[in-house]
Design an enzyme around this catalytic site. Sequence first.
Site, PDB file in Angstrom:
ATOM      1  N   ASP A  76      -6.925 -14.336  53.885  1.00 61.87           N
ATOM      2  CA  ASP A  76      -6.212 -13.171  53.365  1.00 61.87           C
ATOM      3  C   ASP A  76      -7.178 -12.001  53.228  1.00 61.87           C
ATOM      4  O   ASP A  76      -8.286 -12.157  52.773  1.00 61.87           O
ATOM      5  CB  ASP A  76      -5.652 -13.557  51.973  1.00 61.87           C
TER       6      ASP A  76
ATOM      7  N   HIS B  38       2.934  -7.800  51.226  1.00 64.03           N
ATOM      8  CA  HIS B  38       1.839  -8.070  50.286  1.00 64.03           C
ATOM      9  C   HIS B  38       2.315  -7.625  48.908  1.00 64.03           C
ATOM     10  O   HIS B  38       3.249  -6.834  48.784  1.00 64.03           O
ATOM     11  CB  HIS B  38       0.577  -7.299  50.697  1.00 64.03           C
TER      12      HIS B  38
ATOM     13  N   ASN C 194       3.314 -12.719  50.259  1.00 61.71           N
ATOM     14  CA  ASN C 194       2.065 -13.134  49.603  1.00 61.71           C
ATOM     15  C   ASN C 194       2.219 -13.165  48.086  1.00 61.71           C
ATOM     16  O   ASN C 194       2.719 -12.198  47.501  1.00 61.71           O
ATOM     17  CB  ASN C 194       0.960 -12.134  49.944  1.00 61.71           C
TER      18      ASN C 194
ATOM     19  N   THR D  15      -1.275 -13.047  42.134  1.00 62.01           N
ATOM     20  CA  THR D  15      -1.341 -12.764  40.686  1.00 62.01           C
ATOM     21  C   THR D  15      -0.463 -13.700  39.861  1.00 62.01           C
ATOM     22  O   THR D  15      -0.891 -14.215  38.834  1.00 62.01           O
ATOM     23  CB  THR D  15      -0.916 -11.306  40.418  1.00 62.01           C
TER      24      THR D  15
END
Length: 318
Positions: free
Chosen positions: A88, A223, A245, A248
């Site tokens: 990534d 993203h 993606n 967090t």
Amino acid sequence: MALVTLKEILEDAEKGGYAVGAFNVVNMETAQAVFSAAEEERAPLIVQITETTIGQPGKVTYTPLEDLMGIVNVLAKKATVPVVIHEDHGRSFLSCKRCVEAGFTSVMRDGSLKGDGKTKTSIEENIEETKKVVEYVRKQSRYISVEGEMGTLGEVTDTMTQEERKSLLTQPEDAKRFVEETGVDALAIAFGTKHGPYRGRPIIELDVIKEVKDVVGIPLVMHGGTGVPPDIVKQAVKLGIRKINIDTQIRMAFERAIRELMSEKWNKYIAEMEETLELGEEAMPPKYDLRKILGPARDVAKETIKAKMRLFGCSGKV
Ligand code: G3H
Ligand code: ZN
């Protein structure tokens, strides 16, 4: 089950009209959470490792690449679902090359920003940098997919001028030129998402997905999946987002579980200590056992990941 490439897994997603979750892992427990979530959801899986975890070649940040890959490879060998091992946000050619040599089946060359990860590049620089990685992987004996990025991740605000929005969002004609000149297998686009949580409900420019999809014939990537409300995620998938993606939210779930478990443990210890002192006995020392903290935190992270797989529509596809 053998590893697959990003191209293969996203071709199935395109046919099935769903998105595949791409989850960042940083250690054994997060890797186990991601793999077990995919097994339980019967979902195809993209496991991703980012440079902020392994650092640039020669400069380790949290953990050496080979250590983390040791864990991911063992879990991938045991997996009964298709798995992509993806780099990534590769910030340099060498970073991508190192991951190819380590056995990744897909790399992202994030040419939208310079090596500092902050300064925007021109489209020409982005094309040149990304093309270098595509040409390199195409010379390898096995197929390795490349994800590129056109546009800059960042929140759209209602105080932005038209110009400012234009400079942030992916322009269809730029995307078309980028894909034609680089030959990437998947394209990360900017349509108002950003990494991490948003201040309030984000302004996500869904039209950008449709406009770019109409002119490029490859799967599109979102993203900054953590803070995008579920209703918007569903619309984005309908419009053509095939890889989403998540980083967090895994960390948030894991850390919140650790905090709650730690305060529960110490509250219990303090209560016991007060009780024994009242009885005039020796206070019992707290029981130190990392497994009692990391194990349950891993399970909380796994449930978070499973819920994302169901939201993306990739659950039950294997
Ligand atoms: O590259 C990783 C993702 O874009 C992470 O985004 O932290 O908002 O989930 P997130
Ligand atoms: Zn990202």
